[in-house]
Design a protein around this motif. Structure first.
Motif, PDB file in Angstrom:
ATOM      1  N   UNK A   7       0.857  -1.184   0.000  1.00  0.00           N
ATOM      2  CA  UNK A   7       0.000   0.000   0.000  1.00  0.00           C
ATOM      3  C   UNK A   7       0.900   1.244   0.000  1.00  0.00           C
ATOM      4  N   UNK A   8       0.564   2.203  -0.873  1.00  0.00           N
ATOM      5  CA  UNK A   8       1.348   3.419  -0.996  1.00  0.00           C
ATOM      6  C   UNK A   8       0.456   4.627  -0.707  1.00  0.00           C
ATOM      7  N   UNK A   9       0.998   5.592   0.028  1.00  0.00           N
ATOM      8  CA  UNK A   9       0.247   6.819   0.288  1.00  0.00           C
ATOM      9  C   UNK A   9       0.059   7.581  -1.010  1.00  0.00           C
ATOM     10  N   UNK A  10      -1.179   7.939  -1.309  1.00  0.00           N
ATOM     11  CA  UNK A  10      -1.500   8.620  -2.557  1.00  0.00           C
ATOM     12  C   UNK A  10      -1.950  10.063  -2.352  1.00  0.00           C
ATOM     13  N   UNK A  11      -2.405  10.389  -1.162  1.00  0.00           N
ATOM     14  CA  UNK A  11      -2.893  11.752  -0.939  1.00  0.00           C
ATOM     15  C   UNK A  11      -2.906  12.062   0.552  1.00  0.00           C
ATOM     16  N   UNK A  12      -2.758  13.334   0.872  1.00  0.00           N
ATOM     17  CA  UNK A  12      -2.930  13.815   2.237  1.00  0.00           C
ATOM     18  C   UNK A  12      -4.044  14.846   2.214  1.00  0.00           C
ATOM     19  N   UNK A  13      -5.057  14.635   3.032  1.00  0.00           N
ATOM     20  CA  UNK A  13      -6.198  15.545   3.079  1.00  0.00           C
ATOM     21  C   UNK A  13      -5.993  16.580   4.184  1.00  0.00           C
ATOM     22  N   UNK A  14      -6.259  17.838   3.859  1.00  0.00           N
ATOM     23  CA  UNK A  14      -6.135  18.926   4.829  1.00  0.00           C
ATOM     24  C   UNK A  14      -7.398  19.782   4.729  1.00  0.00           C
ATOM     25  N   UNK A  15      -7.983  20.175   5.868  1.00  0.00           N
ATOM     26  CA  UNK A  15      -9.207  20.987   5.831  1.00  0.00           C
ATOM     27  C   UNK A  15      -8.915  22.437   5.478  1.00  0.00           C
ATOM     28  N   UNK A  16      -9.965  23.223   5.268  1.00  0.00           N
ATOM     29  CA  UNK A  16      -9.822  24.659   5.055  1.00  0.00           C
ATOM     30  C   UNK A  16      -9.564  25.341   6.396  1.00  0.00           C
ATOM     31  N   UNK A  17      -8.687  26.355   6.383  1.00  0.00           N
ATOM     32  CA  UNK A  17      -8.490  27.202   7.570  1.00  0.00           C
ATOM     33  C   UNK A  17      -8.286  26.366   8.838  1.00  0.00           C
ATOM     34  N   UNK A  18      -7.272  25.544   8.831  1.00  0.00           N
ATOM     35  CA  UNK A  18      -6.997  24.666   9.967  1.00  0.00           C
ATOM     36  C   UNK A  18      -6.877  25.447  11.263  1.00  0.00           C
ATOM     37  N   UNK A  19      -7.582  24.971  12.278  1.00  0.00           N
ATOM     38  CA  UNK A  19      -7.567  25.612  13.593  1.00  0.00           C
ATOM     39  C   UNK A  19      -7.280  24.576  14.674  1.00  0.00           C
ATOM     40  N   UNK A  20      -6.806  25.050  15.812  1.00  0.00           N
ATOM     41  CA  UNK A  20      -6.587  24.179  16.960  1.00  0.00           C
ATOM     42  C   UNK A  20      -7.891  23.492  17.359  1.00  0.00           C
ATOM     43  N   UNK A  21      -7.794  22.222  17.675  1.00  0.00           N
ATOM     44  CA  UNK A  21      -8.940  21.439  18.170  1.00  0.00           C
ATOM     45  C   UNK A  21     -10.040  21.237  17.127  1.00  0.00           C
ATOM     46  N   UNK A  22      -9.715  21.277  15.855  1.00  0.00           N
ATOM     47  CA  UNK A  22     -10.695  20.928  14.828  1.00  0.00           C
ATOM     48  C   UNK A  22     -11.027  19.434  14.870  1.00  0.00           C
ATOM     49  N   UNK A  23     -10.055  18.625  15.273  1.00  0.00           N
ATOM     50  CA  UNK A  23     -10.192  17.161  15.303  1.00  0.00           C
ATOM     51  C   UNK A  23     -10.535  16.589  13.931  1.00  0.00           C
ATOM     52  N   UNK A  24     -10.006  17.230  12.894  1.00  0.00           N
ATOM     53  CA  UNK A  24     -10.133  16.715  11.534  1.00  0.00           C
ATOM     54  C   UNK A  24      -9.441  15.351  11.462  1.00  0.00           C
ATOM     55  N   UNK A  25     -10.167  14.342  10.992  1.00  0.00           N
ATOM     56  CA  UNK A  25      -9.593  13.013  10.862  1.00  0.00           C
ATOM     57  C   UNK A  25      -9.861  12.089  12.027  1.00  0.00           C
TER      58      UNK A  25
END
Length: 228
Positions: free
Chosen positions: A1-19
């Protein structure tokens, strides 16, 4: 398995708990971000364009309030997505079902669903899953009396564009503080519900899982699973 993408949210903020919670189906992925905007919450749906390129769309509830925790749970199945918001209405909880417009590719708000017997602190929407025309939503804080957290799960069925509660399911041996509904999954005619604090054989908080099977419009418990 190979990493194909990294997802990042808009306007990253502390404590978003994205992911904190994720789901994937075919060329689509969904990522919850329950801490977004003072825990109003959000979720991002990513669409694969090429093997390494994904587009994204942020989805939020129509009415957002602090501590709704929209995006605490997510699930995808084909053109449908479900997002839980267990903090909605003083932790009564809610879930939101979205559908992808096959012409535009845009995911639109399909329906907000809640338990027919909703009460405060039920945490309906803490766990969600969707498969085809069926969705299941866990409410680990549902009570028989008082604040006992025995828990329940609710199965919804789609008819056209409308999702309706088909059945509330509970463990046949449920007891206080079992947290039945802490986790859920559904596939075809089967559903499984976790009760992470159930006491199998008297072993405190060892946890159990319960399997249900559909026959017609009725879901019945057919097995209780415990670790060896």
């Amino acid at each position: 398995w190979y990493e194909k993408a990294k997802f990042i949210p808009d306007n990253t903020q502390t404590d978003d708990f994205f992911g904190e919670i994720v789901s994937i189906s075919g060329d689509y992925a969904i990522v919850g971000s329950m801490g977004d905007d003072t825990y109003k919450g959000g979720a991002y749906i990513f669409t694969r364009v090429t093997d390494t390129t994904w587009t994204k769309q942020k989805i939020v509830a129509d009415i957002r309030v602090n501590n709704d925790q929209f995006g605490n749970s997510v699930s995808l199945s084909g053109d449908y997505a479900i997002v839980g918001a267990n903090g909605k209405d003083s932790s009564t909880g809610a879930a939101y079902i979205y559908k992808r417009n096959t012409s535009t590719g845009v995911w639109g708000d399909e329906q907000k669903i809640q338990a027919s017997d909703k009460q405060g602190s039920d945490n309906f929407g803490f766990s969600v899953a969707i498969d085809g025309d069926y969705a299941i939503v866990g409410a680990y804080g549902e009570d028989v009396t008082g604040d006992d957290n025995r828990g329940a799960a609710y199965i919804f069925k789609r008819d056209g564009t409308t999702w309706s509660e088909q059945q509330k399911i509970t463990a046949d041996d449920r007891q206080t503080q079992d947290n039945f509904g802490y986790s859920v999954s559904i596939s075809g005619d089967y559903a499984i519900v976790g009760a992470n604090k159930e006491d199998p054989g008297g072993t405190a908080d060892a946890g159990s899982a319960y399997v249900f099977k559909r026959s017609g419009t009725t879901w019945s418990q057919i097995a209780k699973l415990v670790a060896s």
